[in-house]
Write a protein that holds these residues in place. Structure first.
Motif, mmCIF file in Angstrom:
data_model
loop_
_atom_site.group_PDB
_atom_site.id
_atom_site.type_symbol
_atom_site.label_atom_id
_atom_site.label_comp_id
_atom_site.label_asym_id
_atom_site.label_seq_id
_atom_site.Cartn_x
_atom_site.Cartn_y
_atom_site.Cartn_z
ATOM 1 N N ALA A 83 0.817 -1.214 0.000
ATOM 2 C CA ALA A 83 0.000 0.000 0.000
ATOM 3 C C ALA A 83 0.849 1.260 0.000
ATOM 4 N N ILE A 84 1.987 1.222 0.662
ATOM 5 C CA ILE A 84 2.867 2.390 0.742
ATOM 6 C C ILE A 84 3.507 2.690 -0.604
ATOM 7 N N GLY A 85 3.767 1.643 -1.396
ATOM 8 C CA GLY A 85 4.374 1.855 -2.691
ATOM 9 C C GLY A 85 5.871 1.660 -2.711
ATOM 10 N N GLY A 86 6.431 1.092 -1.661
ATOM 11 C CA GLY A 86 7.866 0.806 -1.645
ATOM 12 C C GLY A 86 8.634 1.613 -0.630
ATOM 13 N N VAL A 87 9.677 0.994 -0.110
ATOM 14 C CA VAL A 87 10.550 1.628 0.891
ATOM 15 C C VAL A 87 11.997 1.462 0.428
ATOM 16 N N PRO A 88 12.811 2.514 0.459
ATOM 17 C CA PRO A 88 14.203 2.388 0.013
ATOM 18 C C PRO A 88 15.089 1.742 1.068
ATOM 19 N N VAL A 89 15.888 0.772 0.633
ATOM 20 C CA VAL A 89 16.872 0.114 1.495
ATOM 21 C C VAL A 89 18.198 0.073 0.747
ATOM 22 N N CYS A 90 19.271 -0.273 1.460
ATOM 23 C CA CYS A 90 20.601 -0.233 0.858
ATOM 24 C C CYS A 90 21.439 -1.418 1.307
ATOM 25 N N VAL A 91 22.224 -1.978 0.378
ATOM 26 C CA VAL A 91 23.229 -2.990 0.694
ATOM 27 C C VAL A 91 24.561 -2.546 0.099
ATOM 28 N N ASP A 92 25.660 -2.912 0.764
ATOM 29 C CA ASP A 92 26.972 -2.457 0.297
ATOM 30 C C ASP A 92 27.593 -3.391 -0.731
ATOM 31 N N ALA A 93 26.872 -4.446 -1.126
ATOM 32 C CA ALA A 93 27.318 -5.360 -2.178
ATOM 33 C C ALA A 93 26.096 -6.117 -2.685
ATOM 34 N N ASN A 94 26.202 -6.733 -3.862
ATOM 35 C CA ASN A 94 25.125 -7.597 -4.338
ATOM 36 C C ASN A 94 24.864 -8.680 -3.293
ATOM 37 N N ILE A 95 23.607 -9.015 -3.087
ATOM 38 C CA ILE A 95 23.269 -10.049 -2.106
ATOM 39 C C ILE A 95 22.256 -11.029 -2.668
ATOM 40 N N HIS A 96 22.462 -12.308 -2.359
ATOM 41 C CA HIS A 96 21.446 -13.339 -2.603
ATOM 42 C C HIS A 96 21.410 -14.219 -1.362
ATOM 43 N N SER A 97 20.333 -14.104 -0.597
ATOM 44 C CA SER A 97 20.214 -14.842 0.662
ATOM 45 C C SER A 97 19.740 -16.265 0.382
ATOM 46 N N ARG A 98 20.659 -17.108 -0.070
ATOM 47 C CA ARG A 98 20.382 -18.518 -0.315
ATOM 48 C C ARG A 98 21.713 -19.264 -0.342
ATOM 49 N N ASP A 99 21.862 -20.286 0.515
ATOM 50 C CA ASP A 99 23.115 -21.030 0.520
ATOM 51 C C ASP A 99 22.924 -22.407 -0.108
ATOM 52 N N ALA A 100 23.994 -23.200 -0.094
ATOM 53 C CA ALA A 100 23.978 -24.506 -0.764
ATOM 54 C C ALA A 100 22.962 -25.457 -0.143
ATOM 55 N N LYS A 101 22.605 -25.243 1.108
ATOM 56 C CA LYS A 101 21.637 -26.099 1.785
ATOM 57 C C LYS A 101 20.198 -25.583 1.644
ATOM 58 N N GLY A 102 20.043 -24.531 0.868
ATOM 59 C CA GLY A 102 18.704 -23.995 0.652
ATOM 60 C C GLY A 102 18.244 -23.037 1.723
ATOM 61 N N ARG A 103 19.118 -22.698 2.648
ATOM 62 C CA ARG A 103 18.738 -21.787 3.723
ATOM 63 C C ARG A 103 18.832 -20.348 3.238
ATOM 64 N N GLY A 104 17.921 -19.535 3.682
ATOM 65 C CA GLY A 104 17.926 -18.122 3.322
ATOM 66 C C GLY A 104 16.540 -17.664 2.915
ATOM 67 N N SER A 105 16.354 -16.361 2.878
ATOM 68 C CA SER A 105 15.048 -15.792 2.571
ATOM 69 C C SER A 105 14.773 -15.733 1.082
ATOM 70 N N GLY A 106 15.830 -15.859 0.257
ATOM 71 C CA GLY A 106 15.676 -15.703 -1.184
ATOM 72 C C GLY A 106 15.870 -14.280 -1.655
ATOM 73 N N LEU A 107 16.100 -13.334 -0.754
ATOM 74 C CA LEU A 107 16.295 -11.933 -1.135
ATOM 75 C C LEU A 107 17.460 -11.807 -2.111
ATOM 76 N N LYS A 108 17.230 -11.124 -3.218
ATOM 77 C CA LYS A 108 18.295 -10.881 -4.182
ATOM 78 C C LYS A 108 18.240 -9.424 -4.615
ATOM 79 N N LEU A 109 19.295 -8.673 -4.296
ATOM 80 C CA LEU A 109 19.376 -7.250 -4.604
ATOM 81 C C LEU A 109 20.747 -6.912 -5.155
ATOM 82 N N GLU A 110 20.811 -5.846 -5.948
ATOM 83 C CA GLU A 110 22.086 -5.323 -6.404
ATOM 84 C C GLU A 110 22.623 -4.317 -5.388
ATOM 85 N N LYS A 111 23.918 -4.092 -5.452
ATOM 86 C CA LYS A 111 24.569 -3.125 -4.569
ATOM 87 C C LYS A 111 23.929 -1.750 -4.730
#
Length: 552
Positions: free
Chosen positions: A235-263
């Motif tokens: 409803a808000i239309g989006g919120v700005p967030v920041c990461v200091d590097a590309n991120i993909h929250s998923r490891d070899a065991k399948g753990r993680g939220s799946g979040l994928k963002l560019e730096k």
């Protein structure tokens, strides 16, 4: 109250999830779908240009409800029927009715502070929450209060302080009664994770756990679940967030939220916002503390977005926000109408971001869990109890007493020492050492020698007590308690009101394990402890650090 709201534990129907169970930690936040990279990127907007405008902050989730109340609810109404419709969206649950912390003392102008507990529930009590929360085996299970944050609005409404608590903080949980079933949950004998409080009688029990720990009287609570986070983010239309590097929250065991963002900076909303709020694998050291920092960033960014985004003048968007906000919330009965939320918003919006200070409860590790950090946690709680601004901009007060003692002398005259009954308890046990044998008896003898013949030792050990305190149950015994403190050389700040005692009670803490003289209190500079990781609400330069093992 809605059908899926918090209930007491029913044998055979609900199962309490404990920290030690296999898969408990990861499934709570990061068992979602998350594998579709394109889906993870959807709904995202990036600013173009050589230098994107930065609106960054840090601090924790679920200011959502408060922020929406601040800027939305007052302008979203469209007549009486619509007002009644919005009121019907709001679900309620009662505040606790006993064993409460004492009410705050009004300032010279007769004003009192306002304390609101914000709770994020992990409930899987609907198809939508199940889809978002994962962990299918816990469907309709006992919910956990996995985000907890205390918002303190100063008595003069000039500043705001916020304390968040890690979900895996170990505490002794108080006795609670489920408001629907009437089931009584006895106080825990050992320490349990604080997030279990929600399943022991609803949000009112979480309120009691906070009051027992901090001594701060809580006036209201607001609670929201997974689906509420997503609907309001949309409803808000989006919120700005920041990461200091590309991120993909998923490891070899399948753990993680799946979040994928560019730096850099990205606008997130919907399920991607929930992924951000749930991400642990990939942020900083992979702990709950790192996750909390990401939640904090989202919260502060949302505050600034709502304050600055001119599109909120659109009536259709305002109505949608009002719908989502009122539908997503469960509140206490003191906030059960749009008008009450709007009145609260008028109080909150008076504070500019530069006078908002966000903190995390000072903690230390106990194995994989945490506990309040001795000294620092209590100091932070005391500053909030005393309504001291955590940004260091409060007017200087002349301390009363000596040795940094900021306590105030009671107007109630003390009885003669021979008439004052004092129960002495041994609270010298620590997390690593046993209680000093006979310590209550030794201090009782000391008191009797100072003219208090009615002092008596309690032979049972008290719970862990970091510093020596004298507690009294009601105002007419405050003067007596202060007289006992003075006779022993304890500061007035060691005297506190408590409904857990029936008379003047001296609890000898771990700071006074030997000798006839209590330790001299350290001079209190009135500053927020560094371990509270304080951040000013106007800070827009923060960016989440990405674990190199989760970059791409």
């Amino acid at each position: 109250m809605r059908q899926g709201s918090v209930r007491g534990e029913i044998p055979g129907q609900r199962r309490v999830r404990h920290a030690g169970e296999l898969g408990w930690d990861d499934s709570l936040y990061e068992d979602g779908d998350g594998g579709d990279d394109e889906k993870a990127q959807s709904g995202r907007r990036r600013r173009s240009g050589a230098r994107p405008r930065r609106r960054r902050g840090r601090r924790i989730l679920f200011w959502i409800a408060v922020v929406l109340a601040v800027l939305i609810l007052g302008t979203a109404g469209a007549g009486y029927l619509y007002y009644q419709h919005l009121n019907g969206n709001i679900d309620t649950s009662p505040m606790p009715d006993g064993n409460r912390a004492p009410e705050a003392t009004p300032n010279a102008a007769g004003q009192t502070p306002l304390n609101i507990l914000l709770i994020g529930s992990d409930a899987r009590d609907s198809k939508e929450n199940q889809k978002l929360g994962g962990a299918k085996e816990t469907f309709n299970g006992t919910p956990l209060a996995d985000v907890q944050m205390l918002l303190h609005l100063s008595a003069d409404r000039s500043n705001m302080s916020v304390i968040s608590m890690p979900r895996d903080t170990l505490l002794q949980l108080p006795e609670c009664t489920d408001p629907e079933s009437g089931k009584v949950y006895p106080a825990t004998t050992g320490r349990r994770m604080t997030n279990e409080s929600l399943g022991r009688g609803g949000p009112g029990c979480t309120v009691l756990a906070w009051e027992k720990l901090t001594g701060i009287r809580i006036d209201h609570f607001m609670m929201v679940d997974f689906a509420g986070v997503v609907s309001m983010a949309d409803a808000i239309g989006g919120v700005p967030v920041c990461v200091d590097a590309n991120i993909h929250s998923r490891d070899a065991k399948g753990r993680g939220s799946g979040l994928k963002l560019e730096k850099g900076e990205t606008y997130i909303q919907g399920e991607q916002a929930l992924q951000w709020l749930r991400t642990r694998y990939g942020f900083e050291d992979g702990s709950d503390i790192g996750r909390a920092k990401a939640q904090h960033m989202y919260m502060n960014s949302m505050v600034r977005e709502l304050r600055e985004n001119a599109t909120l003048s659109n009536p259709g968007q305002l109505r949608r926000l009002a719908e989502e906000a009122t539908s997503a919330l469960e509140v206490d009965e003191g906030l059960d109408t749009v008008k009450k939320l709007y009145d609260l918003s008028n109080e909150l919006k008076r504070v500019p971001p530069k006078r908002i200070t966000m903190t995390t409860m000072p903690y230390e590790y106990v194995g994989p869990r945490v506990q309040p950090k001795p000294g620092d946690a209590e100091k932070l709680f005391r500053l909030v109890r005393d309504d001291v601004a955590l940004d260091g901009k409060a007017k200087k007060k002349d301390p009363e007493g000596s040795d940094g003692d900021a306590g105030k002398a009671s107007d109630d005259p003390a009885a003669e020492p021979a008439e004052i009954g004092v129960q002495v308890q041994n609270g010298t046990r620590t997390e690593t050492t046993q209680a000093v044998p006979g310590r209550a008896s030794a201090v009782t003898t000391l008191l009797q020698g100072k003219g208090y013949p009615r002092a008596a030792a309690d032979q049972q050990s008290a719970p862990v007590q970091e510093r020596t305190v004298i507690r009294f149950p009601s105002a007419e015994l405050e003067g007596d308690a202060q007289a006992v403190a003075k006779s022993l050389g304890l500061p007035l700040s060691s005297v506190e009101e408590s409904k857990e005692v029936t008379g003047v009670t001296l609890i000898v803490g771990a700071d006074w394990r030997t000798g006839d003289t209590p330790p001299k209190p350290e001079k209190d500079d009135g500053r927020t402890p560094e371990s509270a990781d304080a951040l000013n609400g106007a800070n827009d330069k923060a960016c989440m650090h990405v674990d190199p093992n989760f970059t791409w």
